[in-house]
Design an enzyme around this catalytic site. Structure first.
Site, PDB file in Angstrom:
ATOM      1  CG  HIS A  88      33.497  -2.759 -10.357  1.00 34.47           C
ATOM      2  ND1 HIS A  88      33.527  -1.318 -10.976  1.00 34.47           N
ATOM      3  CD2 HIS A  88      33.069  -2.455  -9.328  1.00 34.47           C
ATOM      4  CE1 HIS A  88      33.386  -0.502 -10.250  1.00 34.47           C
ATOM      5  NE2 HIS A  88      33.261  -0.989  -8.881  1.00 34.47           N
ATOM      6  CG  ASP A  89      34.058 -10.146 -13.738  1.00 32.14           C
ATOM      7  OD1 ASP A  89      33.889  -9.934 -14.730  1.00 32.14           O
ATOM      8  OD2 ASP A  89      34.380 -11.746 -13.416  1.00 32.14           O
ATOM      9  N   PRO A 118      26.052   0.310  -8.599  1.00 34.73           N
ATOM     10  CG  PRO A 118      26.256  -0.618  -6.355  1.00 34.73           C
ATOM     11  CD  PRO A 118      26.218  -0.927  -7.944  1.00 34.73           C
ATOM     12  CG  HIS A 122      33.315   0.695   0.809  1.00 34.66           C
ATOM     13  ND1 HIS A 122      32.242   1.406   0.402  1.00 34.66           N
ATOM     14  CD2 HIS A 122      33.742   0.320  -0.388  1.00 34.66           C
ATOM     15  CE1 HIS A 122      31.689   1.321  -1.007  1.00 34.66           C
ATOM     16  NE2 HIS A 122      32.781   0.325  -1.511  1.00 34.66           N
ATOM     17  CB  THR A 123      36.612  -2.283   6.423  1.00 34.39           C
ATOM     18  OG1 THR A 123      37.495  -2.149   7.767  1.00 34.39           O
ATOM     19  CG2 THR A 123      37.061  -3.661   5.921  1.00 34.39           C
ATOM     20  CG  ASP A 142      38.179   1.785   8.537  1.00 39.64           C
ATOM     21  OD1 ASP A 142      37.879   2.780   9.201  1.00 39.64           O
ATOM     22  OD2 ASP A 142      38.545   0.684   8.698  1.00 39.64           O
ATOM     23  CG  ASP A 185      39.119  -3.372  11.219  1.00 36.76           C
ATOM     24  OD1 ASP A 185      38.425  -2.788  10.209  1.00 36.76           O
ATOM     25  OD2 ASP A 185      40.008  -2.964  11.725  1.00 36.76           O
TER      26      ASP A 185
HETATM   27  C1  HEM Z   1      26.787  -0.622  -2.068  1.00 34.55           C
HETATM   28  C2  HEM Z   1      27.289  -0.025  -3.267  1.00 34.55           C
HETATM   29  C3  HEM Z   1      28.696   0.269  -3.523  1.00 34.55           C
HETATM   30  C4  HEM Z   1      29.251   1.752  -4.026  1.00 34.55           C
HETATM   31  C5  HEM Z   1      28.009   2.905  -4.199  1.00 34.55           C
HETATM   32  C6  HEM Z   1      30.500   1.550  -4.269  1.00 34.55           C
HETATM   33  C7  HEM Z   1      31.309   2.787  -4.451  1.00 34.55           C
HETATM   34  C8  HEM Z   1      32.662   2.801  -4.542  1.00 34.55           C
HETATM   35  C9  HEM Z   1      33.368   3.966  -4.882  1.00 34.55           C
HETATM   36  C10 HEM Z   1      32.690   5.175  -5.726  1.00 34.55           C
HETATM   37  C11 HEM Z   1      34.814   3.552  -4.840  1.00 34.55           C
HETATM   38  C12 HEM Z   1      36.059   4.819  -5.217  1.00 34.55           C
HETATM   39  C13 HEM Z   1      36.420   4.628  -6.328  1.00 34.55           C
HETATM   40  C14 HEM Z   1      37.418   5.665  -6.556  1.00 34.55           C
HETATM   41  O1  HEM Z   1      37.137   6.710  -6.394  1.00 34.55           O
HETATM   42  O2  HEM Z   1      38.782   5.164  -6.796  1.00 34.55           O
HETATM   43  C15 HEM Z   1      34.605   2.477  -4.116  1.00 34.55           C
HETATM   44  C16 HEM Z   1      35.985   1.925  -3.571  1.00 34.55           C
HETATM   45  C17 HEM Z   1      35.813   0.377  -3.403  1.00 34.55           C
HETATM   46  N1  HEM Z   1      34.892  -0.309  -3.206  1.00 34.55           N
HETATM   47 FE1  HEM Z   1      32.912   0.204  -3.511  1.00 34.55          FE
HETATM   48  N2  HEM Z   1      30.819   0.562  -3.856  1.00 34.55           N
HETATM   49  C18 HEM Z   1      29.807  -0.243  -3.382  1.00 34.55           C
HETATM   50  C19 HEM Z   1      29.995  -1.592  -2.924  1.00 34.55           C
HETATM   51  C20 HEM Z   1      31.067  -2.274  -2.897  1.00 34.55           C
HETATM   52  C21 HEM Z   1      31.122  -3.875  -2.765  1.00 34.55           C
HETATM   53  C22 HEM Z   1      29.828  -4.855  -2.850  1.00 34.55           C
HETATM   54  C23 HEM Z   1      32.414  -4.209  -2.636  1.00 34.55           C
HETATM   55  C24 HEM Z   1      32.910  -5.539  -2.750  1.00 34.55           C
HETATM   56  C25 HEM Z   1      32.671  -6.358  -1.758  1.00 34.55           C
HETATM   57  C26 HEM Z   1      33.291  -2.970  -2.831  1.00 34.55           C
HETATM   58  C27 HEM Z   1      34.680  -2.940  -2.773  1.00 34.55           C
HETATM   59  C28 HEM Z   1      35.296  -1.701  -2.763  1.00 34.55           C
HETATM   60  C29 HEM Z   1      36.640  -1.500  -2.558  1.00 34.55           C
HETATM   61  C30 HEM Z   1      37.622  -2.700  -1.969  1.00 34.55           C
HETATM   62  C31 HEM Z   1      37.041  -0.212  -2.891  1.00 34.55           C
HETATM   63  C32 HEM Z   1      38.556   0.416  -2.662  1.00 34.55           C
HETATM   64  C33 HEM Z   1      39.294   0.094  -4.090  1.00 34.55           C
HETATM   65  C34 HEM Z   1      40.698   0.351  -4.050  1.00 34.55           C
HETATM   66  O3  HEM Z   1      41.312   0.806  -2.872  1.00 34.55           O
HETATM   67  O4  HEM Z   1      41.225   0.502  -5.132  1.00 34.55           O
HETATM   68  N3  HEM Z   1      32.496  -1.853  -3.013  1.00 34.55           N
HETATM   69  N4  HEM Z   1      33.312   1.968  -4.190  1.00 34.55           N
END
Ligand code: HEM
Ligand SMILES: *[C@@H]1O[C@H](CO)[C@@H](O)[C@H](O)[C@H]1NC(C)=O
Ligand SMILES: *[C@@H]1O[C@H](CO)[C@@H](O)[C@H](O)[C@H]1NC(C)=O
Ligand SMILES: CC(=O)N[C@H]1CO[C@H](CO)[C@@H](O)[C@@H]1O
Length: 342
Positions: free
Chosen positions: A70-71, A165, A195-196, A243, A251
Site C-alpha cells: 500500500h505504500d 486494486p 495472500h498465503t 489461506d 508457502d
Molecule cells: C492483486 C490485487 C490485490 C487485491 C485485490 C488485494 C486485496 C486485499 C484485501 C481486500 C485484503 C483484506 C483487507 C481486509 O479486509 O482486512 C488483503 C489483505 C492482504 N493483502 Fe492483498 N490484495 C492484492 C495484492 C496484494 C499484494 C501485491 C500484496 C503484497 C505483496 C498483498 C498482501 C496482502 C496481505 C499480506 C494481506 C493480509 C493483511 C493482514 O493480515 O493484515 N496483497 N488484500
C-alpha cells in the site's frame, strides 16, 4: 545455510535482470550496501526487532507486507502511507485495515536505528527491510534489497490511493491495474501469493456469499464464509484467514486453495481460471521453488517503485507518522545538513 544460498541466488538474479532492458531492480540512486558505513548494524537491528515482534504475534508478517504494497503501489516506496493526520492515506478506505501494531513496529525500529546510527536511515528503507525479514520469519524466501530511499514529504492523493486494486476485480482489470504501474502479469500472479498469510474482514469478500452468481467459489466454502460473517456485528469485527490450509506459513498453499476453489477474493480465484494467469498459478501450486523465486524478484521490484533518492524527500527525524515540517523546531534544511555530515 539453504536460505543464505537462496539469498545469493536471488541476489544474482536481481543483478542479472538489472542488466536486461525490461526490469530494473536497482533504481537510480539506490545501491546495495548504501548504509554499510553510515549504519553498519542496520540489518541486525531491524532483524532483531522484527524477530521479537514476530514471536509475540505472527500477524506482524502479513501486516508489514500489506503496508509495503500500500505504500509502494500508489506513489512509490516513500513511506507516505505511514503519515498520520488530515489528508493521510490511512484515512482512505483500502488502508483502514492496515494493522496499527505494524505501523508502530516500523516507528520503533526507526527509533532504535536512529539511536545507534543517528538519523540517517529513512522510514521507507526500514519498511522495506522489516517486510523482508518478516517474510523470512514466516517461512518465505529471502532477498537482497538496494537501499537509499528517502521519505516523502506528503501523503499520496486520494486519486492515487484509489489506484490500488480491489478484491472484486477480474483478471483483465488486475493485469491492467498492475501494468499501469509497470508491473507484469508474473508480478501479479506471484505477489498475489502474499495472500498465503494474513487475514481479511467480511466487507472485503461479502460479494462471494450464496446465492452468489459467482460459480468460481466452492459452494460449501461460500456457505461457511457467509455463516461466519453473519456474526460480523458491528461490521469489520470478524476476520477470516486468507489461506485456509496453512494460514500463518508463507508457502505455496494459496495456489492449492485456488485449485480447490477456496480463494477468498474474486481477484484471487480468477488467477487459476484466466488464460493469461492459469499456467503460472498452476506452476506455483506444483513448484514452491518457482513461486519463491518469482515472488522474491517481484518483491525487489515492488520495493523499488518510484523511490525518492539523493536530496529528494527527507529522512523523517521524529516519527515515521510525521513529516519534519510538521514538527516545531525541526527544519528540513537541518535534516539535509545532518545527512550531508554523516
Ligand atoms: C492483486 C490485487 C490485490 C487485491 C485485490 C488485494 C486485496 C486485499 C484485501 C481486500 C485484503 C483484506 C483487507 C481486509 O479486509 O482486512 C488483503 C489483505 C492482504 N493483502 Fe492483498 N490484495 C492484492 C495484492 C496484494 C499484494 C501485491 C500484496 C503484497 C505483496 C498483498 C498482501 C496482502 C496481505 C499480506 C494481506 C493480509 C493483511 C493482514 O493480515 O493484515 N496483497 N488484500
Ligand atoms: C501522529 O503521530 C504522532 C507521533 O506518533 C503523534 O504525536 C500525533 O498525535 C499523531 N497525530 C494524529 C493526528 O494522529
Ligand atoms: C513505466 O515505465 C516507463 C518506461 O520506462 C516510464 O516512462 C513510466 O514513467 C513508468 N511508469 C510508472 C508508473 O512507473
Ligand atoms: C491504521 C489506521 O490508521 N487506520 C485508519 C484508517 O481510516 C479509518 C477512518 O477512515 C480509521 O478509523 C483507522 O484508524
Amino acid at each position: 545455510m539453504a536460505s543464505s544460498r537462496a539469498a545469493v541466488v536471488v541476489f544474482l538474479l536481481a543483478l542479472s535482470s538489472s542488466l536486461g532492458a525490461s526490469a530494473a531492480p536497482v533504481a537510480p540512486g539506490l545501491s546495495w550496501g548504501f548504509h554499510d558505513t553510515s549504519c553498519p548494524d542496520l540489518d541486525h537491528i531491524v532483524k532483531y526487532h522484527v524477530g521479537e515482534a514476530f514471536r509475540r504475534d505472527v500477524g506482524i508478517a502479513p501486516a508489514l507486507v500489506r503496508i509495503l504494497f500500500h505504500d509502494c503501489f500508489p506513489q512509490g516506496c516513500d513511506a507516505s502511507v505511514l503519515l498520520n493526520g488530515t489528508g493521510s492515506e490511512l484515512l482512505e478506505v483500502p488502508n483502514q485495515t492496515l494493522r496499527p501494531t505494524a505501523l508502530k513496529l516500523i516507528d520503533d525500529i526507526r527509533a532504535a536505528v536512529h539511536r545507534f546510527c543517528g538519523p540517517v536511515v529513512s522510514c521507507a528503507d526500514i519498511t522495506a527491510l522489516a517486510t523482508r525479514d518478516a517474510l523470512v520469519a514466516a517461512g518465505g524466501p529471502t532477498y537482497e534489497i538496494p537501499l537509499g530511499r528517502r521519505d516523502g514529504l506528503a501523503p499520496a492523493s486520494k486519486a492515487l490511493v484509489g489506484t490500488l486494486p480491489a478484491p472484486f476485480f477480474d483478471v483483465p482489470t488486475l493485469i491492467k491495474s498492475f501494468k499501469d504501474r509497470n508491473l507484469t502479469t508474473a508480478d501479479l500472479v506471484s505477489l498475489s501469493g502474499a495472500h498465503t498469510i494474513g487475514h481479511s474482514h467480511c466487507p472485503s469478500f461479502n460479494d462471494r456469499f450464496p446465492p452468489s452468481a459467482d460459480p468460481t467459489i466452492d459452494p460449501d466454502f461460500s456457505k461457511k464464509l457467509q455463516a461466519k460473517c453473519a456474526a460480523d456485528v458491528p461490521s469489520g469485527t470478524v476476520t477470516q484467514v486468507n489461506d485456509v490450509r496453512t494460514p500463518d506459513v508463507f508457502d505455496n498453499k494459496y495456489y492449492f486453495d485456488l485449485i480447490a476453489r477456496q480463494g477468498l477474493f474474486k481477484s484471487d480465484q480468477g488467477l487459476i481460471d484466466h488464460a493469461d494467469t492459469k499456467r503460472m498459478a498452476t506452476r506455483f501450486a506444483l513448484n514452491q521453488g518457482a513461486f519463491f523465486e518469482q515472488f522474491a524478484a517481484s518483491m525487489v521490484k515492488m520495493s523499488n517503485m518510484d523511490v525518492l533518492t539523493g536530496t529528494q524527500g527527507e529522512i523523517r527525524l521524529i516519527s515515521c507518522s510525521v513529516p519534519n515540517n510538521r514538527v516545531s523546531g525541526v527544519q528540513t534544511a537541518d535534516d539535509e545538513g545532518l545527512v550531508a555530515e554523516m
